[in-house]
Design an enzyme around this catalytic site. Structure first.
Site, PDB file in Angstrom:
ATOM      1  N   TYR A  48       7.362 -10.369   8.449  1.00 37.56           N
ATOM      2  CA  TYR A  48       7.601  -9.329   7.443  1.00 37.56           C
ATOM      3  C   TYR A  48       9.049  -8.841   7.355  1.00 37.56           C
ATOM      4  O   TYR A  48       9.448  -8.282   6.331  1.00 37.56           O
ATOM      5  CB  TYR A  48       6.695  -8.122   7.722  1.00 37.56           C
ATOM      6  N   GLY A 127      11.678   6.928  -1.657  1.00 35.35           N
ATOM      7  CA  GLY A 127      13.035   6.786  -2.173  1.00 35.35           C
ATOM      8  C   GLY A 127      13.355   5.330  -2.443  1.00 35.35           C
ATOM      9  O   GLY A 127      12.502   4.450  -2.268  1.00 35.35           O
ATOM     10  N   LYS A 182       6.583   4.263 -10.116  1.00 35.55           N
ATOM     11  CA  LYS A 182       7.689   3.314 -10.325  1.00 35.55           C
ATOM     12  C   LYS A 182       7.271   1.889  -9.987  1.00 35.55           C
ATOM     13  O   LYS A 182       7.853   0.930 -10.510  1.00 35.55           O
ATOM     14  CB  LYS A 182       8.925   3.750  -9.539  1.00 35.55           C
ATOM     15  N   LYS A 265       1.601 -10.396   1.322  1.00 43.11           N
ATOM     16  CA  LYS A 265       2.122  -9.032   1.343  1.00 43.11           C
ATOM     17  C   LYS A 265       1.523  -8.230   0.197  1.00 43.11           C
ATOM     18  O   LYS A 265       1.303  -8.743  -0.899  1.00 43.11           O
ATOM     19  CB  LYS A 265       3.647  -9.052   1.245  1.00 43.11           C
ATOM     20  N   VAL A 266       1.278  -6.941   0.460  1.00 40.25           N
ATOM     21  CA  VAL A 266       0.633  -6.074  -0.524  1.00 40.25           C
ATOM     22  C   VAL A 266       1.593  -5.747  -1.655  1.00 40.25           C
ATOM     23  O   VAL A 266       2.752  -5.396  -1.425  1.00 40.25           O
ATOM     24  CB  VAL A 266       0.142  -4.779   0.146  1.00 40.25           C
TER      25      VAL A 266
END
Length: 320
Positions: A48, A127, A182, A265-266
């Site tokens: 990851y 962020g 976002k 990966k999510v």
């Protein structure tokens, strides 16, 4: 073991753990024992966060109780679908900092779920923060938001390093949901990239996406200045434009007829689009980009259909 618990050993959890280890000891919890052993032995998260060495002050464990022993608070850094089960396993007197940019199973805020479960010290962290850069110590900024100002400042002190500037806020809703929405806009930006529609289209998409974010967030009580801050505009720009963005890459893959996943990966934006679309329909809100992404990701519209429907919307003033 002593140190700050970071619960979740994906890319983001590992990056936050590496960053926090610049201030002191850290305990990184991995759900699978075999994965925890690999991290502890190899001192790198090749799956990851490749290329980032785990510092000596970062210990790895697969034992949740061991990770949180004597800790005042923990960073919860698992995908949003895993947050409810992890919270259920934690003691209620532990402070929790929610770092996933997703929604609860019912479409609500994870921070609201945490309080419903009995946690009294809750914060959210969000962020323009790509794990690949923060893990390497590149300059970045983030926001930790909580109704409890003292708790927010404690988290700020634990995470503030020469490479990561941490701001505090009391606008929990704005900071948390800015990071959620976002992701959907970044999927839409990826669709624009995959269709090779150009810079003009992508710029317009990001700008109108920010307007859509503002409508949604302020409807739920967020402050407009938060929307235009790091956790709103800042995160949108990073996620909609970066080569590191899973959400943008997923949109690009869908537009090209490819599978949107990246090595298992999510991709939070794919799940979030449907939840937000259902919320907008139930509450009578106009979220056209969210609706387009939801229809495209469910296979109900082609990417081209989604763009056409956005372009064919009725003429109106820019500000209304």
């Amino acid at each position: 073991m002593n140190g700050l618990p970071v619960l979740g050993a994906g890319g983001w959890g590992t990056a936050l753990a590496v960053n926090a280890a610049r201030n002191g000891p850290v305990r990184l919890w991995a759900r699978r024992a075999d994965f925890a052993r690999t991290l502890a032995e190899q001192r790198v998260n090749a799956a990851y966060l490749p290329g980032v060495t785990l510092p000596a002050g970062l210990e790895v464990t697969a034992h949740l109780g061991e990770a949180i022993t004597d800790a005042p608070f923990a960073l919860v850094v698992v995908p949003s679908v895993g947050v409810p089960d992890l919270l259920a396993a934690l003691p209620r007197d532990l402070g929790v900092v929610l770092c996933a940019k997703g929604l609860a199973p019912d479409g609500g805020q994870l921070s609201v779920l945490a309080r419903q479960l009995g946690f009294t010290r809750v914060a959210v962290l969000s962020g323009p923060n790509h794990a690949e850069e923060i893990g390497r110590g590149l300059p970045a900024a983030t926001v930790v938001a909580s109704r409890d100002g003292g708790f927010a400042r404690s988290v700020q002190a634990a995470l503030m390093t020469p490479g990561l500037r941490v701001y505090t806020s009391d606008d929990e809703t704005g900071v948390e949901l800015g990071g959620v929405l976002k992701n959907v806009m970044a999927v839409a930006a990826g669709l624009v990239d995959g269709l090779n529609l150009g810079d003009n289209a992508k710029s317009a998409l990001i700008t109108r996406g920010l307007r859509e974010m503002n409508r949604y967030l302020t409807a739920l009580g967020a402050r407009e200045e938060t929307v235009y801050g790091l956790s709103g505009l800042g995160d949108l720009v990073a996620t909609a434009t970066s080569r590191h963005s899973r959400n943008r890459a997923a949109g690009e893959a869908i537009a090209r007829g490819e599978h949107p996943g990246q090595g298992g990966k999510v991709v939070e934006g794919l799940r979030t689009a449907g939840l937000l679309d259902a919320w907008a329909a139930a509450h009578g809100h106009d979220l056209p980009i969210v609706r387009a992404v939801a229809h495209v990701t469910r296979g109900e519209w082609t990417p081209g259909d989604g763009v056409a429907r956005l372009m064919e919307r009725e003429a109106k003033p820019e500000q209304h």
